[in-house]
Motif scaffolding. Structure first.
Motif, PDB file in Angstrom:
ATOM      1  N   ALA A  10     -65.387  -0.141  28.285  1.00  0.00           N
ATOM      2  CA  ALA A  10     -64.130  -0.863  28.443  1.00  0.00           C
ATOM      3  C   ALA A  10     -63.500  -0.652  29.823  1.00  0.00           C
ATOM      4  O   ALA A  10     -62.886  -1.566  30.372  1.00  0.00           O
ATOM      5  CB  ALA A  10     -63.142  -0.426  27.357  1.00  0.00           C
ATOM      6  N   HIS A  47     -55.537   1.149  28.167  1.00  0.00           N
ATOM      7  CA  HIS A  47     -56.488   1.938  27.377  1.00  0.00           C
ATOM      8  C   HIS A  47     -56.049   3.389  27.277  1.00  0.00           C
ATOM      9  O   HIS A  47     -55.311   3.886  28.117  1.00  0.00           O
ATOM     10  CB  HIS A  47     -57.876   1.882  28.026  1.00  0.00           C
ATOM     11  CG  HIS A  47     -58.421   0.496  28.124  1.00  0.00           C
ATOM     12  ND1 HIS A  47     -59.094  -0.110  27.092  1.00  0.00           N
ATOM     13  CD2 HIS A  47     -58.354  -0.416  29.124  1.00  0.00           C
ATOM     14  CE1 HIS A  47     -59.434  -1.336  27.457  1.00  0.00           C
ATOM     15  NE2 HIS A  47     -58.991  -1.550  28.676  1.00  0.00           N
ATOM     16  N   LYS A  48     -56.559   4.048  26.208  1.00  0.00           N
ATOM     17  CA  LYS A  48     -56.397   5.493  26.086  1.00  0.00           C
ATOM     18  C   LYS A  48     -57.519   6.111  26.916  1.00  0.00           C
ATOM     19  O   LYS A  48     -58.695   5.928  26.585  1.00  0.00           O
ATOM     20  CB  LYS A  48     -56.551   5.920  24.628  1.00  0.00           C
ATOM     21  CG  LYS A  48     -55.541   5.275  23.705  1.00  0.00           C
ATOM     22  CD  LYS A  48     -55.807   5.648  22.253  1.00  0.00           C
ATOM     23  CE  LYS A  48     -57.021   4.942  21.674  1.00  0.00           C
ATOM     24  NZ  LYS A  48     -57.266   5.268  20.264  1.00  0.00           N
ATOM     25  N   LEU A  49     -57.171   6.808  27.977  1.00  0.00           N
ATOM     26  CA  LEU A  49     -58.200   7.219  28.932  1.00  0.00           C
ATOM     27  C   LEU A  49     -58.539   8.699  28.859  1.00  0.00           C
ATOM     28  O   LEU A  49     -57.694   9.541  28.571  1.00  0.00           O
ATOM     29  CB  LEU A  49     -57.730   6.902  30.361  1.00  0.00           C
ATOM     30  CG  LEU A  49     -57.468   5.423  30.645  1.00  0.00           C
ATOM     31  CD1 LEU A  49     -56.868   5.261  32.041  1.00  0.00           C
ATOM     32  CD2 LEU A  49     -58.754   4.614  30.526  1.00  0.00           C
ATOM     33  N   LEU A  50     -59.791   8.979  29.156  1.00  0.00           N
ATOM     34  CA  LEU A  50     -60.257  10.350  29.370  1.00  0.00           C
ATOM     35  C   LEU A  50     -60.841  10.425  30.775  1.00  0.00           C
ATOM     36  O   LEU A  50     -61.319   9.425  31.310  1.00  0.00           O
ATOM     37  CB  LEU A  50     -61.339  10.718  28.348  1.00  0.00           C
ATOM     38  CG  LEU A  50     -60.905  10.747  26.879  1.00  0.00           C
ATOM     39  CD1 LEU A  50     -62.125  10.934  25.982  1.00  0.00           C
ATOM     40  CD2 LEU A  50     -59.883  11.844  26.642  1.00  0.00           C
ATOM     41  N   PHE A  73     -62.947   6.959  31.489  1.00  0.00           N
ATOM     42  CA  PHE A  73     -63.464   6.204  30.359  1.00  0.00           C
ATOM     43  C   PHE A  73     -62.529   6.314  29.169  1.00  0.00           C
ATOM     44  O   PHE A  73     -61.631   7.152  29.140  1.00  0.00           O
ATOM     45  CB  PHE A  73     -64.891   6.655  30.019  1.00  0.00           C
ATOM     46  CG  PHE A  73     -65.126   8.137  29.946  1.00  0.00           C
ATOM     47  CD1 PHE A  73     -64.745   8.856  28.826  1.00  0.00           C
ATOM     48  CD2 PHE A  73     -65.757   8.809  31.001  1.00  0.00           C
ATOM     49  CE1 PHE A  73     -64.989  10.215  28.746  1.00  0.00           C
ATOM     50  CE2 PHE A  73     -65.995  10.183  30.931  1.00  0.00           C
ATOM     51  CZ  PHE A  73     -65.608  10.888  29.804  1.00  0.00           C
ATOM     52  N   THR A  74     -62.757   5.453  28.192  1.00  0.00           N
ATOM     53  CA  THR A  74     -61.913   5.460  26.991  1.00  0.00           C
ATOM     54  C   THR A  74     -62.423   6.528  26.031  1.00  0.00           C
ATOM     55  O   THR A  74     -63.556   7.008  26.164  1.00  0.00           O
ATOM     56  CB  THR A  74     -61.974   4.097  26.278  1.00  0.00           C
ATOM     57  OG1 THR A  74     -63.319   3.867  25.877  1.00  0.00           O
ATOM     58  CG2 THR A  74     -61.500   2.975  27.167  1.00  0.00           C
ATOM     59  N   ALA A  75     -61.568   6.875  25.065  1.00  0.00           N
ATOM     60  CA  ALA A  75     -61.980   7.816  24.030  1.00  0.00           C
ATOM     61  C   ALA A  75     -63.317   7.342  23.462  1.00  0.00           C
ATOM     62  O   ALA A  75     -63.529   6.141  23.263  1.00  0.00           O
ATOM     63  CB  ALA A  75     -60.914   7.895  22.944  1.00  0.00           C
ATOM     64  N   VAL A  76     -64.215   8.276  23.213  1.00  0.00           N
ATOM     65  CA  VAL A  76     -65.618   7.925  22.972  1.00  0.00           C
ATOM     66  C   VAL A  76     -65.822   7.341  21.570  1.00  0.00           C
ATOM     67  O   VAL A  76     -65.012   7.553  20.669  1.00  0.00           O
ATOM     68  CB  VAL A  76     -66.533   9.141  23.208  1.00  0.00           C
ATOM     69  CG1 VAL A  76     -66.283   9.714  24.600  1.00  0.00           C
ATOM     70  CG2 VAL A  76     -66.336  10.220  22.140  1.00  0.00           C
TER      71      VAL A  76
END
Lengths: 79, 150
Positions: A10, A47-50, A73-76
């Motif tokens: 995403a 997005h919820k990001l990491l 990246f987004t939560a996996v």
């Protein structure tokens, strides 16, 4: 200093690419770096990001060094 | 048999042979293997999926899977673990992930296998895109879950 930033899934769609190089001030930490990336690509905010630095989940205080590999990246969702 | 050399982790775009993966983790002192076969579901909350696409941050995913195996071996009475995750396009019913845990006794193997898949879905950087007849979407996990446990 220059670091590369990788995007997946995403986040790659949100920024329209899989890898960019960004310029950071010397002494920047992970928080600074990721704030910079999000301001360059505001679509990421949806997005919820990491965040990862050199293939490890990043501590916000981690000092970034020239040539580091950052990733956003987004939560996996494997499995 | 060398009991410490048979843990393995792999990412592949080839289809997964569950039985072969399970047999690779068996040392002589074990009496049970528990193997999870995770496969592509056709209906999620009533919506039909046509196929999935998995993408991974491969070097980091391998490192995270290795950490999971270390952590599982530290907390459960198990001998060996194999984890194989498929990437790329997967059709309905195809296996996306196999986790095999060998242990002297079954209980620890069941518990470790459940713990491993739960953690894999939380920490290993792999994402799935669900493709439907009328669109597609990257599935995003639960970040709050990710952050709470660090």
């Amino acid at each position: 200093m220059k670091v590369s930033v990788l995007f997946f899934g995403a986040t790659a769609d949100a920024v329209g690419g899989r890898e960019v190089e960004i310029d950071l001030a010397d002494g920047s930490n992970a928080d600074d770096a990721f704030a910079e990336i999000i301001s360059a690509y505001p679509n990421l905010k949806q997005h919820k990001l990491l965040f990862a630095v050199n293939q490890e989940y990043a501590d916000s205080n981690k000092i970034i060094c020239n040539g580091d590999e950052l990733a956003v990246f987004t939560a996996v969702s494997g499995g | 048999m060398n009991q410490n050399k048979v843990d393995f982790i792999e990412l592949t775009t080839e289809s997964l042979d569950i039985g072969a993966i399970a047999r690779r983790v068996v040392p002589a002192n074990c009496g049970a293997i528990v193997t999870l076969d995770g496969f592509v579901r056709q209906f999620t909350k009533g919506r039909e999926t046509l196929y999935l696409v998995y993408e991974g941050y491969e070097p980091m995913a391998l490192k995270e899977m290795e950490k999971l195996i270390e952590a599982a071996k530290a907390q459960f009475q198990i001998e060996n673990v194999g984890i194989v995750h498929r990437l790329g396009r997967l059709e309905i019913g195809e296996t996306s992930v196999v986790i095999s845990v060998a242990a002297p006794h079954r209980r620890a193997a069941f518990e470790a296998c459940e713990w491993l898949i739960k953690e894999l879905k939380r920490t290993v950087p792999i994402w799935k895109k669900e493709v439907y007849a009328d669109g597609e979407t990257w599935i995003e996990g639960d970040k709050s879950e990710m952050m709470n446990d660090e």
